[in-house]
Design an enzyme around this catalytic site. Sequence first.
Site, PDB file in Angstrom:
ATOM      1  N   LYS A 204       0.842  -1.210   0.000  1.00 61.23           N
ATOM      2  CA  LYS A 204       0.000   0.000   0.000  1.00 61.23           C
ATOM      3  C   LYS A 204       0.877   1.260   0.000  1.00 61.23           C
ATOM      4  CE  LYS A 204      -3.318   2.893   0.590  1.00 61.23           C
ATOM      5  NZ  LYS A 204      -4.189   3.233  -0.531  1.00 61.23           N
ATOM      6  N   CYS A 258      -3.560  10.640   0.700  1.00 63.10           N
ATOM      7  CA  CYS A 258      -2.854   9.369   0.485  1.00 63.10           C
ATOM      8  C   CYS A 258      -1.458   9.600  -0.081  1.00 63.10           C
ATOM      9  CB  CYS A 258      -3.649   8.470  -0.451  1.00 63.10           C
ATOM     10  SG  CYS A 258      -5.109   7.779   0.341  1.00 63.10           S
TER      11      CYS A 258
HETATM   12  N1  LIG Z   1     -10.279   7.738   2.115  1.00 60.25           N
HETATM   13  C1  LIG Z   1      -9.559   7.111   1.192  1.00 60.25           C
HETATM   14  O1  LIG Z   1      -9.671   7.384  -0.005  1.00 60.25           O
HETATM   15  C2  LIG Z   1      -8.593   6.021   1.596  1.00 60.25           C
HETATM   16  C3  LIG Z   1      -8.072   5.197   0.596  1.00 60.25           C
HETATM   17  C4  LIG Z   1      -7.215   4.161   0.954  1.00 60.25           C
HETATM   18  C5  LIG Z   1      -6.881   3.972   2.300  1.00 60.25           C
HETATM   19  N2  LIG Z   1      -7.404   4.800   3.254  1.00 60.25           N
HETATM   20  C6  LIG Z   1      -7.038   4.536   4.645  1.00 60.25           C
HETATM   21  O2  LIG Z   1      -8.163   3.976   5.322  1.00 60.25           O
HETATM   22  C7  LIG Z   1      -8.148   4.385   6.693  1.00 60.25           C
HETATM   23  C8  LIG Z   1      -9.472   5.045   7.041  1.00 60.25           C
HETATM   24  O3  LIG Z   1      -9.581   6.203   6.229  1.00 60.25           O
HETATM   25  P1  LIG Z   1     -10.936   7.000   6.048  1.00 60.25           P
HETATM   26  O4  LIG Z   1     -10.734   7.909   4.892  1.00 60.25           O
HETATM   27  O5  LIG Z   1     -12.088   6.060   6.043  1.00 60.25           O
HETATM   28  O6  LIG Z   1     -10.954   7.831   7.417  1.00 60.25           O
HETATM   29  P2  LIG Z   1     -12.143   8.709   7.994  1.00 60.25           P
HETATM   30  O7  LIG Z   1     -11.521   9.735   8.843  1.00 60.25           O
HETATM   31  O8  LIG Z   1     -13.096   9.092   6.911  1.00 60.25           O
HETATM   32  O9  LIG Z   1     -12.960   7.668   8.917  1.00 60.25           O
HETATM   33  C9  LIG Z   1     -12.435   7.067  10.040  1.00 60.25           C
HETATM   34  C10 LIG Z   1     -13.551   6.916  11.081  1.00 60.25           C
HETATM   35  O10 LIG Z   1     -13.033   6.182  12.178  1.00 60.25           O
HETATM   36  C11 LIG Z   1     -13.597   6.705  13.377  1.00 60.25           C
HETATM   37  N3  LIG Z   1     -12.774   6.273  14.493  1.00 60.25           N
HETATM   38  C12 LIG Z   1     -11.619   6.809  14.963  1.00 60.25           C
HETATM   39  N4  LIG Z   1     -11.154   6.075  15.997  1.00 60.25           N
HETATM   40  C13 LIG Z   1     -12.020   5.055  16.177  1.00 60.25           C
HETATM   41  C14 LIG Z   1     -12.075   3.967  17.085  1.00 60.25           C
HETATM   42  N5  LIG Z   1     -11.135   3.788  17.999  1.00 60.25           N
HETATM   43  N6  LIG Z   1     -13.131   3.132  16.996  1.00 60.25           N
HETATM   44  C15 LIG Z   1     -14.094   3.298  16.068  1.00 60.25           C
HETATM   45  N7  LIG Z   1     -14.078   4.323  15.165  1.00 60.25           N
HETATM   46  C16 LIG Z   1     -13.070   5.179  15.226  1.00 60.25           C
HETATM   47  C17 LIG Z   1     -13.649   8.185  13.131  1.00 60.25           C
HETATM   48  O11 LIG Z   1     -14.569   8.819  13.973  1.00 60.25           O
HETATM   49  C18 LIG Z   1     -14.030   8.244  11.650  1.00 60.25           C
HETATM   50  O12 LIG Z   1     -15.433   8.353  11.465  1.00 60.25           O
HETATM   51  C19 LIG Z   1      -6.935   5.287   6.861  1.00 60.25           C
HETATM   52  O13 LIG Z   1      -5.848   4.526   7.301  1.00 60.25           O
HETATM   53  C20 LIG Z   1      -6.680   5.782   5.436  1.00 60.25           C
HETATM   54  O14 LIG Z   1      -5.333   6.130   5.249  1.00 60.25           O
HETATM   55  C21 LIG Z   1      -8.259   5.808   2.931  1.00 60.25           C
END
Ligand SMILES: NC(=O)c1ccc[n+]([C@@H]2O[C@H](COP(=O)([O-])OP(=O)(O)OC[C@H]3O[C@@H](n4cnc5c(N)ncnc54)[C@H](O)[C@@H]3O)[C@@H](O)[C@H]2O)c1
Length: 404
Positions: A204, A258
């Site tokens: 990743k 990212c």
């Molecule tokens: N958004 C993208 O396009 C994308 C793409 C690939 C990878 N990622 C990765 O995926 C992961 C999540 O990204 P995202 O964009 O969904 O983040 P986001 O911020 O949209 O969502 C994360 C959610 O997790 C919740 N959260 C935080 N701590 C928590 C806990 N202890 N228990 C339960 N919920 C909790 C937050 O309140 C939030 O709603 C990250 O590592 C990101 O780097 C994101």
Amino acid sequence: MNKPEVVMMGLGYIGLPTAALIAQNNTHVHGVDINPKVVETINAGKIHIIEPELDLAVANAVKGGFLKAAISPKKANTYLIVVPTPFKGKNEPDISFVEAATKAVLPLLKENDLYIIESTSPVGTTEKMMGLIYSQRPELEGKLFIAYCPERVLPGNVMYELVHNDRVIGGVNQASTEKAVAFYKRFIKGELHKTNARTAEMCKLVENSSRDVQIAFANELSLICDKADINVWELIALANKHPRVNILQPGCGVGGHCIAVDPYFIVSDYPMESQIIGKAREINNYKSFWCAEKVQTAKLQFEIQHGRKPSIAIMGLAFKPNIDDLRESPAKYIAQKVLQNANNEEYFIVEPNIHEHKVFKLTPYQDAAEKGDIIVFLVAHKEFKTLKLKKDKMVLDFCGVLND
Ligand SMILES: NC(=O)c1ccc[n+]([C@@H]2O[C@H](COP(=O)([O-])OP(=O)(O)OC[C@H]3O[C@@H](n4cnc5c(N)ncnc54)[C@H](O)[C@@H]3O)[C@@H](O)[C@H]2O)c1
């Protein structure tokens, strides 16, 4: 709801669509988010993020009783960790959210359960979490399936890509890999590629670092060509006529959550070895600074030539064309820097994909292009390609929107 089969920790941009997809397949999902507003919205069958087709998927999943949100987890068979992994301090990855989510599910785990991290994570995180789990639940040692499976969807097309993209799945042992593959096979049509957890974590990070390095090469060329008085876009188009050359396009930097972030997860752990990856980050950051300096120089040139202060149109704030996302946006950084250097000039800030912004007063793009003496193109939004600029404008095209 029946006893959930899956617990989804984190209901954001990735967790919620994934939860909805799993629920669509008649599997009971217990979604967990620490934000009560998120939980409330989802349980009302609504969504708190913008993503095409997600609203319907969530509404159906909640109505059908297959998705329920809560602020704490429940016993299930599979636990997915999809929480944020931001920076802390000087570009160090912060895995405290992954740790907190793991600690929350730890007391619920039982023999044969599957625990998967999807959050973008530094190499070794899955093994670290395994260590944490077994230190608290030694009776389960070797009796859980633990894997890492990164997400590579494109925001705006998540519901399609979740199903159709290939995935890389790496367990802490062969049995965990197989168990995780069998789980994803139920929902995903893309190919599922098996490896170990460390390789999947690195995969990743490397995907996004590779893009960053290639963009840095194009951005470096743009700096060289500016000095050499060569049109970089013409140069790249010509070089790409070579059957084995494929140079990307330069821009005003690199943004988003990212590509501009993940390379630091490698650099911070392998600082001596990741020379090109680290340098690429520097070049792409420097390109934004350079663009802001170019605007400053253009302002002075205009004033000398015309004996008055120019008006300046800043075209675009998003981190890439045709989206409304300003996270880590180099265009936003440049706009801020240019405004910090303001000296009684008039500014028109444009972002056609958003209606209002709490810091910038936005101007419609046609008005800004009409009124600005200096037109600074930062993002190649499709609207800008339709503009017919008057001949007397001073144009700084940092994103090649006029070269298409
Ligand atoms: N958004 C993208 O396009 C994308 C793409 C690939 C990878 N990622 C990765 O995926 C992961 C999540 O990204 P995202 O964009 O969904 O983040 P986001 O911020 O949209 O969502 C994360 C959610 O997790 C919740 N959260 C935080 N701590 C928590 C806990 N202890 N228990 C339960 N919920 C909790 C937050 O309140 C939030 O709603 C990250 O590592 C990101 O780097 C994101």
